[in-house]
Design a protein around this motif. Structure first.
Motif, PDB file in Angstrom:
ATOM      1  N   THR A   1     -12.683  -9.722  -0.157  1.00  0.00           N
ATOM      2  CA  THR A   1     -12.120 -10.100   1.142  1.00  0.00           C
ATOM      3  C   THR A   1     -12.665 -11.464   1.562  1.00  0.00           C
TER       4      THR A   1
ATOM      5  N   LYS B   1     -13.758   3.010   2.804  1.00  0.00           N
ATOM      6  CA  LYS B   1     -12.693   2.403   3.584  1.00  0.00           C
ATOM      7  C   LYS B   1     -12.843   0.881   3.584  1.00  0.00           C
ATOM      8  N   LEU B   2     -11.743   0.218   3.864  1.00  0.00           N
ATOM      9  CA  LEU B   2     -11.709  -1.227   4.093  1.00  0.00           C
ATOM     10  C   LEU B   2     -11.609  -1.409   5.603  1.00  0.00           C
TER      11      LEU B   2
ATOM     12  N   SER C   1      -7.180 -10.087   1.555  1.00  0.00           N
ATOM     13  CA  SER C   1      -7.713  -9.128   0.585  1.00  0.00           C
ATOM     14  C   SER C   1      -7.022  -9.306  -0.759  1.00  0.00           C
TER      15      SER C   1
ATOM     16  N   SER D   1      -3.791  -6.705   4.834  1.00  0.00           N
ATOM     17  CA  SER D   1      -5.072  -6.512   5.510  1.00  0.00           C
ATOM     18  C   SER D   1      -4.839  -5.899   6.880  1.00  0.00           C
ATOM     19  N   ASN D   2      -5.841  -5.165   7.353  1.00  0.00           N
ATOM     20  CA  ASN D   2      -5.756  -4.575   8.690  1.00  0.00           C
ATOM     21  C   ASN D   2      -6.578  -5.348   9.706  1.00  0.00           C
TER      22      ASN D   2
ATOM     23  N   ILE E   1      -6.164   2.844  -2.832  1.00  0.00           N
ATOM     24  CA  ILE E   1      -6.294   2.436  -1.429  1.00  0.00           C
ATOM     25  C   ILE E   1      -5.047   2.918  -0.713  1.00  0.00           C
TER      26      ILE E   1
ATOM     27  N   LEU F   1       0.843  -1.196   0.000  1.00  0.00           N
ATOM     28  CA  LEU F   1       0.000   0.000   0.000  1.00  0.00           C
ATOM     29  C   LEU F   1       0.879   1.247   0.000  1.00  0.00           C
TER      30      LEU F   1
ATOM     31  N   TYR G   1      -5.978   2.387   4.634  1.00  0.00           N
ATOM     32  CA  TYR G   1      -7.119   1.630   4.135  1.00  0.00           C
ATOM     33  C   TYR G   1      -8.306   2.518   3.765  1.00  0.00           C
TER      34      TYR G   1
END
Length: 206
Positions: free
Chosen positions: A118, A188-189, A102, A96-97, A150, A56, A154
């Motif tokens: 996801t 947002k994710l 993802s 991923s958070n 992104i 990212l 996120y």
């Protein structure tokens, strides 16, 4: 007395045998269940292995040549995990958070459309959204750029930047009639793997 003792031994032996059978059945069921889980995980891992790892922020212009040349998904590996494997291309797997996986595929259109997917670690889908605006296309006196981002936090931003003008009889732009606007969505994710997007918004540049 001997007869009573004999019956007691038979009773205990019978109970032990029943318990052993139950244990064997239980173990067999567990092994079968574990085998099924392993199969699902192996299939899902084979699907995920198609995707190179991306860092990212991710920025995608679906009309760029390098994006248009992206390889297609393997239909056999992908049919359980994406909606239209025949019409989707590979982009990548992103960090991923949360406790989920993802990936981004690219759906076929005039320009390729980013699709964010996801999954739980066992392959169960959590969410999937095509993230685009959809105003870009080949028209006279009309230019459009698609962008999808992104961020490291996120946050999601997708926009079509549109430049249009009046046309003359030869379908050429008439100077001084240009208009520029940006149509965009934000979102947002989340930490649970859900994809949240706003409604379309518009911003005029001039």
């Amino acid at each position: 007395m001997k007869k009573t003792l004999f019956l007691l031994v038979i009773f205990l032996f019978s109970n032990c045998k029943s318990e052993n059978i139950k244990d064997k059945i239980s173990t067999s069921e567990i092994q079968k269940m574990n085998s099924g889980i392993a199969k699902v995980n192996n299939e899902f891992l084979a699907f995920i292995d198609q995707f190179p790892t991306k860092t990212l922020p991710v920025i995608i212009n679906g009309c760029e040549d390098k994006i248009l040349d992206s390889p297609k998904l393997d239909i056999k590996l992908s049919s359980k995990y994406v909606t239209e494997p025949k019409y989707e291309h590979i982009y990548g797997r992103i960090p991923s958070n949360g406790n989920y996986i993802s990936i981004i595929t690219l759906g076929e259109a005039d320009c390729l459309i980013p699709i964010l997917n996801t999954y739980k670690p066992n392959g169960e889908k959590i969410d999937s959204k095509a993230i685009n605006i959809g105003y870009c296309g080949p028209d006279p006196c009309y230019e459009c750029v698609e962008n999808f981002t992104i961020t490291r936090k996120y946050r999601i931003y997708v926009a079509d930047t549109i430049k249009s003008s009046d046309c003359d009889e030869n379908f050429k732009s008439i100077a001084g009639t240009e208009k520029i606007k940006v149509i965009y969505k934000e979102g947002k994710l989340t930490e649970t793997g859900l994809i949240v997007l706003s409604q379309e918004n518009e911003k005029k540049i001039n």
